[in-house]
Design an enzyme around this catalytic site. Structure first.
Site, PDB file in Angstrom:
ATOM      1  N   ASP A  42     -11.488   2.981   3.910  1.00 26.93           N
ATOM      2  CA  ASP A  42     -11.905   1.580   3.906  1.00 26.93           C
ATOM      3  C   ASP A  42     -13.420   1.441   3.741  1.00 26.93           C
ATOM      4  OD1 ASP A  42     -10.062  -0.520   4.088  1.00 26.93           O
ATOM      5  OD2 ASP A  42      -9.591  -0.040   6.177  1.00 26.93           O
ATOM      6  N   LYS A  61       0.852  -1.201   0.000  1.00 24.61           N
ATOM      7  CA  LYS A  61       0.000   0.000   0.000  1.00 24.61           C
ATOM      8  C   LYS A  61       0.880   1.240   0.000  1.00 24.61           C
ATOM      9  CE  LYS A  61      -3.908  -2.205   2.249  1.00 24.61           C
ATOM     10  NZ  LYS A  61      -4.501  -2.638   3.513  1.00 24.61           N
ATOM     11  N   GLN A 100      -5.191  -1.334   9.517  1.00 22.71           N
ATOM     12  CA  GLN A 100      -5.148  -2.691   8.959  1.00 22.71           C
ATOM     13  C   GLN A 100      -5.803  -3.691   9.908  1.00 22.71           C
ATOM     14  OE1 GLN A 100      -4.026  -3.440   5.867  1.00 22.71           O
ATOM     15  NE2 GLN A 100      -4.489  -5.600   6.141  1.00 22.71           N
TER      16      GLN A 100
HETATM   17  N1  GUN Z   1      -7.545  -6.698   6.084  1.00 17.56           N
HETATM   18  C1  GUN Z   1      -7.901  -7.454   5.015  1.00 17.56           C
HETATM   19  N2  GUN Z   1      -8.517  -6.681   4.088  1.00 17.56           N
HETATM   20  C2  GUN Z   1      -8.538  -5.421   4.580  1.00 17.56           C
HETATM   21  C3  GUN Z   1      -9.035  -4.190   4.072  1.00 17.56           C
HETATM   22  O1  GUN Z   1      -9.594  -4.095   2.986  1.00 17.56           O
HETATM   23  N3  GUN Z   1      -8.862  -3.106   4.895  1.00 17.56           N
HETATM   24  C4  GUN Z   1      -8.275  -3.206   6.111  1.00 17.56           C
HETATM   25  N4  GUN Z   1      -8.173  -2.097   6.829  1.00 17.56           N
HETATM   26  N5  GUN Z   1      -7.806  -4.332   6.603  1.00 17.56           N
HETATM   27  C5  GUN Z   1      -7.930  -5.440   5.841  1.00 17.56           C
END
Ligand code: GUN
Length: 289
Positions: free
Chosen positions: A121, A54, A98
């Site tokens: 998100d 990311k 996350q």
């Molecule tokens: N963990 C797995 N997929 C995601 C996501 O799309 N966003 C976040 N914040 N954590 C994750």
């Protein structure tokens, strides 16, 4: 029949190029650039890989990346204090915490603490509620990526029967809403659904988001269906599979029956990060940058 393989890497690259061009215009015209803050608590290996990608891609399109790697023992209060600082920070347009978080942290409380206007998100109840009402909202990245991939092989989804396998808040529930908005007939299924193979065989569009390696077999698929495989599962390192990554769909069986299918890796995965960058651009614009 051999299915069209839906190339998520190519679609994500196209999206990143568009975003990079947009950021270049921002720099010239508005003299500022969007910023994304990513928080990781603990050292889950898969999460570390995700947040590394990311951060790299955020910088590659020309945005600012703020990374916070906190120890597993971080308290709820410490995490909430950081989020509240980022909520107030003018340079931060998007905040992503996350998941999964360590057991001692109340995940819902953390999600609610993020300013809904910076919730890239799309997990905050305000955004989830707006999505359910069909109002403009920040939409979770993986479902958004799935819809974009679907649209590369079918422009008009009206009236098609979509079956969603998995009812998570991150993927299953929001994608069902997006499919409804596209006028699909939507069936949600889950671990308690009876005769799942028979339900899946009715699907014109099959979304597999359960996190169980190769659970959806070839004979669960209606000939010609579009199959979107959200699963990313690592097989055991010992034995013949040698730690290979597989989806929730048995790809080798499915590709001879489906009309179109996303591979794993190289399908939905790359789109998730591209959509995160897209959402960051959206929040930055929404905040008047
Ligand atoms: N963990 C797995 N997929 C995601 C996501 O799309 N966003 C976040 N914040 N954590 C994750």
């Amino acid at each position: 029949m051999t299915a069209t393989i839906i190339d998520g890497n190519a679609a994500a690259e196209r999206q990143r190029l568009q975003i990079a061009a947009e950021i270049a215009r921002w720099k010239e015209q508005r003299r500022c650039i969007p910023g994304l803050a990513v928080i990781l608590v603990g050292n889950d290996p898969a999460s570390e890989v995700y947040i590394g990608s990311k951060a790299r891609q955020t910088v590659a399109v020309g945005m600012r990346s703020f990374e916070y790697r906190l120890p597993a023992e971080t308290s709820q209060d410490e995490l909430l204090t950081l989020i509240s600082r980022l909520n107030a920070d003018e340079e931060v347009d998007g905040i992503l915490v996350q998941l999964p978080l360590p057991q001692h942290i109340d995940t819902d409380g953390v999600i609610r603490a993020v300013d809904p206007a910076k919730d890239v998100d799309g997990f905050h109840p305000e955004n989830a509620g707006r999505l359910m009402r069909g109002l403009p909202s920040l939409v979770p990245c993986t479902p958004l990526g799935c819809m974009m991939l679907l649209q590369t092989v079918a422009t008009d989804l009206r009236g098609l029967h979509a079956v969603v396998v998995g009812r998570s808040n991150i993927v299953g529930k929001p994608i069902a809403q997006l499919l409804l908005q596209a006028d699909c007939t939507v069936t949600m299924t889950h671990s308690r659904s009876r005769d799942l193979p028979a339900v899946c065989r009715q699907a014109d569009i099959l979304i597999a988001a359960v996190g169980r390696p190769e659970m959806v077999r070839g004979d669960w698929i209606k000939p010609g269906a579009i199959v979107i495989d959200v699963g990313i599962n690592r097989l055991p390192t010992a034995g013949a599979a040698k730690g290979r990554l597989v989806g929730d769909v048995a790809f080798e069986e499915a590709r001879h029956i489906a009309g179109a299918i996303t591979p794993v890796p190289g399908g939905v995965g790359p789109m998730t990060i591209a959509c995160l960058l897209q959402n960051t651009l959206l929040t930055a614009g929404g905040r008047g940058k």
